[in-house]
Design a protein around this motif. Structure first.
Motif, PDB file in Angstrom:
ATOM      1  N   ASN A 166      90.230  81.793  -4.842  1.00  0.00           N
ATOM      2  CA  ASN A 166      89.513  80.904  -3.935  1.00  0.00           C
ATOM      3  C   ASN A 166      88.530  81.732  -3.115  1.00  0.00           C
ATOM      4  N   PRO A 167      87.231  81.538  -3.326  1.00  0.00           N
ATOM      5  CA  PRO A 167      86.248  82.269  -2.526  1.00  0.00           C
ATOM      6  C   PRO A 167      86.411  81.964  -1.041  1.00  0.00           C
ATOM      7  N   ALA A 168      85.972  82.873  -0.210  1.00  0.00           N
ATOM      8  CA  ALA A 168      86.079  82.696   1.242  1.00  0.00           C
ATOM      9  C   ALA A 168      85.403  81.402   1.678  1.00  0.00           C
ATOM     10  N   ASN A 169      86.100  80.689   2.571  1.00  0.00           N
ATOM     11  CA  ASN A 169      85.569  79.444   3.142  1.00  0.00           C
ATOM     12  C   ASN A 169      85.281  78.388   2.088  1.00  0.00           C
ATOM     13  N   ASN A 170      86.003  78.434   1.000  1.00  0.00           N
ATOM     14  CA  ASN A 170      85.771  77.455  -0.061  1.00  0.00           C
ATOM     15  C   ASN A 170      87.122  77.136  -0.690  1.00  0.00           C
ATOM     16  N   SER A 171      87.504  75.880  -0.674  1.00  0.00           N
ATOM     17  CA  SER A 171      88.812  75.490  -1.196  1.00  0.00           C
ATOM     18  C   SER A 171      88.813  75.327  -2.708  1.00  0.00           C
ATOM     19  N   GLU A 172      87.633  75.348  -3.333  1.00  0.00           N
ATOM     20  CA  GLU A 172      87.543  75.160  -4.777  1.00  0.00           C
ATOM     21  C   GLU A 172      87.948  76.444  -5.500  1.00  0.00           C
ATOM     22  N   THR A 173      88.869  76.321  -6.428  1.00  0.00           N
ATOM     23  CA  THR A 173      89.319  77.469  -7.201  1.00  0.00           C
ATOM     24  C   THR A 173      88.337  77.777  -8.317  1.00  0.00           C
ATOM     25  N   ARG A 174      87.971  79.041  -8.437  1.00  0.00           N
ATOM     26  CA  ARG A 174      87.114  79.481  -9.536  1.00  0.00           C
ATOM     27  C   ARG A 174      87.986  80.145 -10.591  1.00  0.00           C
ATOM     28  N   HIS A 201      81.394  83.738 -15.757  1.00  0.00           N
ATOM     29  CA  HIS A 201      81.111  83.212 -14.421  1.00  0.00           C
ATOM     30  C   HIS A 201      80.889  81.700 -14.514  1.00  0.00           C
ATOM     31  N   PRO A 202      81.753  80.895 -13.892  1.00  0.00           N
ATOM     32  CA  PRO A 202      81.670  79.441 -13.993  1.00  0.00           C
ATOM     33  C   PRO A 202      80.277  78.914 -13.656  1.00  0.00           C
TER      34      PRO A 202
END
Length: 386
Positions: free
Chosen positions: A28-36, A119-120
Motif C-alpha cells: 500500500n503506497p503512502a497515503n493511499n489505501s489502494e493495494t498495488r 508496474h500496474p
C-alpha cells in the motif's frame, strides 16, 4: 507485428543453466489505501534443469505469437551454489517485464540474479490467477494530453540540435536545452515516482523472503552487490535507483531519456548509458556530460529505439509505425539497419562487462580497452572512487 515462427531465444553464453520463477508483491503506497500488485519474473543461475519445464516467453495476449517462442529458462529449479549479485530490471513504458528476456537470461547464465519488475497500468502482465492486465496505450496517452502529442516533435528536434549547435555547446547550454524538455514532459517525470516506490517494495520483499530459511534464494543473494538496469523509461528509472537507493551500486540505461526529478543531479555511482543513433536518438548526451562518477556513453550505430529490447531478435521482418512529426504522418522503421545478432552480442557484452567490473571487481574486457566493436562509439568519464 509478426513474430518469427517456432523461434528459440539465443543460447546464453555463461556457464550456468538459467532458472526462472514468478513473484507477486503487494503493498500500500503512502497515503493511499489502494493495494498495488507488482508482478515480477526472476531469472537466476540454476543448479540443474529440474523437471525440465521451460518458462513460456509470455502470454499471446501480450505479444501475439509468443506461444511459439521457446526460452532457455527452467521453472522453479534449485539456485546454483553460492551468493550471487542481484540486478533489478525495469521494462519500457507500455511493454512488459519479459521484454528483455535475452539480456536477463544472458546475465543469469553468468551468475546474476535478475528481478524483472512490472508496474500496474504501465505495462501488460499475466497475474498468478491467470487474469490479464493489458496496457491501454490510447487511454494512457490521453491522460498525458498535450504532453504526449508534443513528444514526437520534441524528440526529433533535440537530436537535430545535438548534431548541430549542440556539437560545440558547453554543459550549461546542454543543461538549458534539457530543461526545456523536462518542463514540457512533467507527466513522465512524475511517473518515475510510482515506479521507484514499486521497485522499493519489490526489493525489500525479495530480500526479506531471501532471508528466510527454506526460501528458494536463502543464502544465495550477495546483498553487497546490487545493481539496476532498464530499457527506455525503465532505463531512466534504473538511473534513479542508483541515485536514490543506497543498495544500488551501479546502473545501466538501455536507451531511456532521463525523465526524473533528479535530472540535473550528477551521477556519482558508475553508470552505463546506451543510446540509438537513428530518428530521435542521442538523448543521453547531457546526463553523460553532467556525470561526476565513472560513466560510459555507448552509441550503437544503425539502431532505433526498439533495437534495445527483444524485438530486435523476435520480429520476423522490420515493420514500420506511423508517427506524426511536425504535423505530418511519417513512416518510421521499428528497427535500425544493424544486424540483430550483432545488436544482441553488443548489448549483452557491454552489460556483462559493466556489472562484472562494478559489482564483482573484475577487469574490463571491452569498456576500458581499445577493443571496441565497429558498430560502437564509446565515450568514457572517470570520477572519484566512491
Amino acid at each position: 507485428m509478426k513474430i518469427k515462427e517456432n523461434y528459440k531465444l539465443r543460447q546464453p553464453t555463461g556457464p550456468h543453466i538459467v532458472g526462472a520463477t514468478y513473484f507477486y508483491y503487494r503493498y500500500n503506497p503512502a497515503n493511499n489505501s489502494e493495494t498495488r500488485t507488482i508482478p515480477a519474473v526472476c531469472f537466476y543461475p540454476a543448479e540443474s534443469r529440474g523437471e525440465g519445464k521451460l518458462k513460456k516467453y509470455t502470454n499471446d495476449k501480450i505479444v501475439p505469437g509468443a506461444g511459439c517462442i521457446e526460452t532457455n529458462s527452467y521453472l522453479n529449479v534449485p539456485v546454483a551454489e553460492g551468493a550471487h549479485p542481484l540486478l533489478l530490471f525495469n521494462h519500457g513504458f507500455g511493454i512488459g517485464h519479459e521484454s528483455n528476456s535475452v539480456q536477463c537470461e544472458e546475465l543469469a547464465s553468468h551468475g546474476y540474479i535478475i528481478l524483472s519488475l512490472g508496474h500496474p497500468g504501465d505495462g501488460s502482465y499475466e497475474l498468478e490467477t491467470g487474469e490479464m492486465h493489458l496496457y491501454n496505450g490510447e487511454e494512457r496517452m490521453a491522460e498525458f494530453g498535450e504532453e504526449a502529442a508534443a513528444s514526437n516533435d520534441i524528440f526529433t528536434a533535440y537530436p537535430d540540435w545535438l548534431l548541430g549547435k549542440g556539437k560545440t555547446a558547453g554543459l550549461e547550454e546542454h543543461r538549458a536545452y534539457y530543461q526545456t524538455i523536462i518542463d514540457r514532459q512533467g507527466g513522465m517525470v512524475l511517473q518515475s515516482e510510482p515506479w521507484l516506490r514499486d521497485s522499493r517494495a519489490a526489493l525489500d520483499s525479495f530480500l526479506a523472503e531471501a532471508g528466510q530459511p527454506g526460501a528458494l534464494f536463502y543464502g544465495h543473494v550477495d546483498r553487497e552487490k546490487i545493481g539496476a538496469f532498464g530499457m527506455s523509461f525503465g532505463g531512466s528509472v534504473a538511473l534513479d535507483l542508483a541515485q536514490t537507493f543506497p543498495e544500488v551500486r551501479a546502473a545501466a540505461n538501455l536507451d531511456g531519456f532521463y525523465f526524473s526529478p533528479n535530472w540535473d543531479v550528477p551521477f556519482t555511482r558508475p553508470v552505463l548509458l546506451m543510446q540509438h543513433d537513428g530518428l530521435g536518438g542521442l538523448f543521453l548526451t547531457y546526463p553523460f556530460m553532467n556525470a561526476a562518477g565513472d560513466t560510459y556513453l555507448a552509441t550503437i550505430k544503425g539502431t532505433m529505439h526498439m533495437n534495445f529490447m527483444d524485438y530486435t531478435e523476435l520480429l520476423a521482418e522490420n515493420e514500420s509505425m506511423t508517427l506524426v512529426l511536425n504535423g505530418q504522418e511519417t513512416e518510421v522503421s521499428m528497427l535500425g539497419k544493424i544486424d540483430p545478432d550483432r545488436m544482441e552480442i553488443i548489448m549483452n557484452t557491454l552489460l556483462l562487462d559493466f556489472f562484472n567490473k562494478y559489482l564483482r571487481g573484475a577487469a574490463s574486457r571491452i569498456l576500458d580497452t581499445a577493443n571496441i566493436p565497429g558498430e560502437l562509439e564509446l565515450h568514457r568519464k572517470t570520477g572519484p572512487a566512491v
